[in-house]
Enzyme design. Structure first.
Site: not given
Ligand code: GLA
Length: 739
Positions: A192, A359-360, A469-471, A473, A541
């Site tokens: 990451w 975003d989130d 935006k398809w995340d 995590n 990121d």
């Protein structure tokens, strides 16, 4: 382009002007591999390349017979392409050629992302049927050759033609036997926030591989390897690439055996995998893309870039200019409300930014990462007018609106989990491992995919949403589905990713105007499979420009600029704490799909003016930055590693933009020449430096007219000594226009 078949000698020759791939039916009817490399003349046999002593051996014990789709247990001790547990528990197959057919174009692969054709004439496909005279197994090997690409695309279909079930334990997408091992294995590895770092090591006897068992292709290794000669550079020498269009657990592996030959294979990771094939059923592997370059790693990249950009990415956004975005994540994290978002959007709009991404944190009760994944209803405390009101206000100021989702996840603290705890992946008798306080939904279950399609369709249909935006995590732990019987649990990881593909397919078809960007904590699922649905991906990121030099360099080995999202963020950088000039941050992010990931309301008037300059510059040269030919010049992984250079060149070579990055300032260094590539040697270019920083000193080469021949053979001269007093983390951009 042609697929030749000589019945007389039992040989297939797939060829175009760039490559040849030769397969031969050996005397005992095995399918032997003869050749993959630069184009060879047609109308001839190359069977003698497979040494005669291999022929006719009923016992192949220990001999490195080059095979197209090997299986083990009968004398071939190398890594197999296929392993099947037969009804009596044995695993030996003797696959022999049965028949073949050649078709125009390229068939699609059921449920799997794959390259495609737009007109039949651009590719031909060879399908070879193999069967075992004892076991009721048939294998169809598919090979596609495009008219003008140095690639061969492969996949396999395995059929159970018997009356009892069998278990597929290993089914590779491709296996390639190479006659020597004077090669290096190149992989794109990391973690990451440091994805796709180039690793290159000599092959040695034994197996060397990269893989994932995470249920995603992963940050750790991209589903790509290359074999290159030790002397291969960016511009010269041989390289073979092997890329897998798959977003789940994979393996890419090379094995050097005692005779010095190399077997290369890629496909679904056999560790933890099994697939029960009922009587009459078929299993289709994902697709592997083999590429050959005699023009170094750069040639390999050219092949993958154009193939993925033109024939893997699909839909309305494939050929469209991608918008300059502002994303609020690093600006606000979870702490926002409507006025704050509108202030960011307004400030960004003033600087020319085209699309605002929320975003989130917009849904459920999500004020931190401990809750609400799965509850895709807007948080009215933060956004009282809902998504619709926010989106309409953003549209009203002349920007487009985009939104973040993480469909595959569920928080333990969520309404969805309270209602459907069994939808989360886990083994009922064991604790479920959480990561980032979240669990993963069982995408192998049709009701989960249907539910997500319904709730996400509601969100996407509720407002003018232009981008998603398809995340994703976290990776999968405790792989298990409560809906699968014990003997099918080995299918779970693959069924999961098939469910992801299905949801992507349905949503992208239901909302064809939306630009999808894939993301998995940055580049944790940046693979060709995802590109079939989402034309671009959040590369990492890590938004630090200096870190991004390595990440974008490595990612660009396989993936085109139009797929790599790159944003300018605030300083000190949130991932590494580094402080770089705004001009340098943009000079790195320009090479990809450009945007900002900061709070523009916190910028000084000078900085805002500089951002406006950057956006104007990017828009002017957008086509070059998104669709130009990317040429890597100086690697962050080689030499003293304190300078990097790359460039993008227009398809007609009439314009180019060159970037040189000085990481640490060097005292008292002399003038330097940077040899460019890909220009027209006969053209004269007006070469001008460009910087968004009005204070930047003009480099000595400002607006001079130079020949393409000189720029490539002698190089672009720049006075490195100047840089010693400029400080660290400097970038220089040169714009070249043919006159
Ligand atoms: C991941 C993404 C980030 C951001 C956060 C939100 O880490 O990669 O860009 O969207 O999730 O939680």
């Amino acid at each position: 382009m042609a697929i030749e078949w000589s019945a007389e000698v039992g040989e297939f020759h797939l060829r175009n002007d760039l490559v040849s791939y030769v397969v031969r039916v050996l005397e005992n009817n095995w399918l032997g591999h003869v050749y993959f490399g630069p184009a060879l003349a047609g109308g001839k046999s190359y069977g003698h390349l497979v040494p005669g002593e291999f022929y006719g051996f009923s016992n192949r014990l220990g001999q490195p017979v080059p095979l197209e789709y090997p299986s083990g247990g009968a004398g071939d001790y190398r890594i197999p392409a296929l392993a099947i547990e037969l009804p009596n528990g044995s695993g030996v197959l003797d696959l022999q050629y049965k028949s073949h057919r050649v078709t125009h174009g390229k068939p699609s692969l059921a449920g799997l992302p794959a390259t495609y054709v737009e007109v039949g004439g651009e590719a031909e496909t060879l399908e070879i049927l193999m069967g075992d005279h004892i076991a009721d197994i048939e294998v169809r090997l598919l090979y596609t050759i495009y008219r003008d690409r140095p690639v061969v695309v492969r996949s396999a279909r395995i059929a159970n033609t018997g009356k009892s079930p069998v278990i597929v334990r290993c089914a590779m997408s491709a296996s390639l036997d190479i006659p020597d091992s004077e090669l290096q294995l190149l992989t794109l590895s990391g973690e990451w926030a440091r994805e796709c770092h180039v690793e290159r090591l000599d092959l040695r006897p034994g197996r060397q591989s990269v893989s994932s068992s995470r249920g995603a292709s992963g940050h750790q290794h991209n589903p790509f390897v290359a074999l290159a000669r030790p002397e291969t550079t960016e511009a010269t020498g041989e390289a073979i690439g092997l890329s897998l269009a798959y977003s789940g657990s994979f393996v890419a592996e090379a094995e050097v055996e005692a005779f010095g030959t190399t077997r290369l294979r890629t496909g679904i990771n056999p560790d933890g995998f099994s697939w029960l094939l009922d009587a009459g059923d078929e299993f289709t592997t994902p697709e592997a893309i083999l590429a050959y370059s005699a023009g170094g790693l750069g040639g390999l990249s050219d092949a993958y870039h154009s193939l993925f950009r033109e024939r893997m990415v699909r839909g309305a956004w494939r050929d469209r200019a991608r918008p300059v975005v502002i994303n609020n994540w690093e600006a606000t994290y979870f702490d926002f409300d409507e006025p704050k978002l509108l202030a960011i959007a307004n400030a960004a709009k003033d600087m020319g930014v085209e699309l605002f991404v929320l975003d989130d944190g917009w849904f459920g009760r999500r004020n931190d990462d401990t809750t609400s994944l799965g509850d895709w209803q807007v948080n009215l405390a933060k956004l009282p007018g809902g998504i619709e009101s926010l989106a309409r206000q953003i549209e009203a100021i002349g920007m487009r609106f985009g939104i973040w989702i993480e469909p595959e996840m569920v928080s333990g603290r969520s309404d969805l989990y309270a209602e459907h705890p069994d939808w989360a992946i886990g083994i009922p008798s064991r604790p479920h491992t959480e990561s980032r306080n979240q669990l993963v939904l069982d995408m192998s279950r049709p009701e989960v995919v249907n539910h997500l399609f319904d709730v996400l369709s509601t969100v996407l249909g509720s407002a003018p949403i232009s981008y998603v935006k398809w995340d994703m995590n976290r990776n999968i732990t405790e792989p298990f589905s409560t809906t699968l019987p014990a003997w099918r649990q080995g299918e779970f990881m693959h069924r999961y990713i098939l469910g992801v593909y299905e949801l992507y397919d349905r949503l992208t078809k239901a909302f064809p105007g939306i630009l999808f960007e894939s993301c998995a904590g940055g580049g944790g699922r940046f693979d060709p499979g995802m590109l079939a649905f989402a034309p671009q991906a959040w590369t990492s990121d890590n938004t630090d420009a200096i870190e991004r030099l390595k990440i974008q360099w490595g990612t660009s080995l396989v993936y085109p600029l139009s797929s790599m999202a790159a944003h300018v963020s605030a300083v000190p950088n949130h991932q590494v704490g580094r402080v770089e000039p705004l001009s340098t941050r943009a000079a790195v992010a320009f090479f990809g799909v450009f945007g900002y990931e900061l709070d523009p309301t916190k910028l000084s008037p000078e900085e805002r003016a500089e951002v406006a300059e950057q956006v104007t510059f990017y828009k002017k040269w957008r086509d070059l930055f998104q669709r130009g030919r990317f040429v890597r010049l100086r690697s962050p992984f080689e030499g003293e590693r304190d300078e990097v250079a790359w460039m993008t060149v227009a398809a007609d070579a009439r314009s180019a933009i060159v970037a040189h990055y000085r990481i640490l300032s060097r005292p008292n260094s002399g003038p330097q020449r940077l040899r460019l590539r890909g220009l027209d040697p006969a053209a004269t270019y007006r070469v001008a430096t460009w910087s968004s920083d009005a204070q930047a000193e003009d480099a000595p080469t400002t607006a001079v007219d130079l020949g393409g021949d000189e720029l490539m053979a002698a190089g672009l001269v720049f006075e490195a000594s100047r840089e010693s007093t400029e400080g660290d983390f400097r970038a220089r951009l040169y714009v070249l226009e043919a006159i």
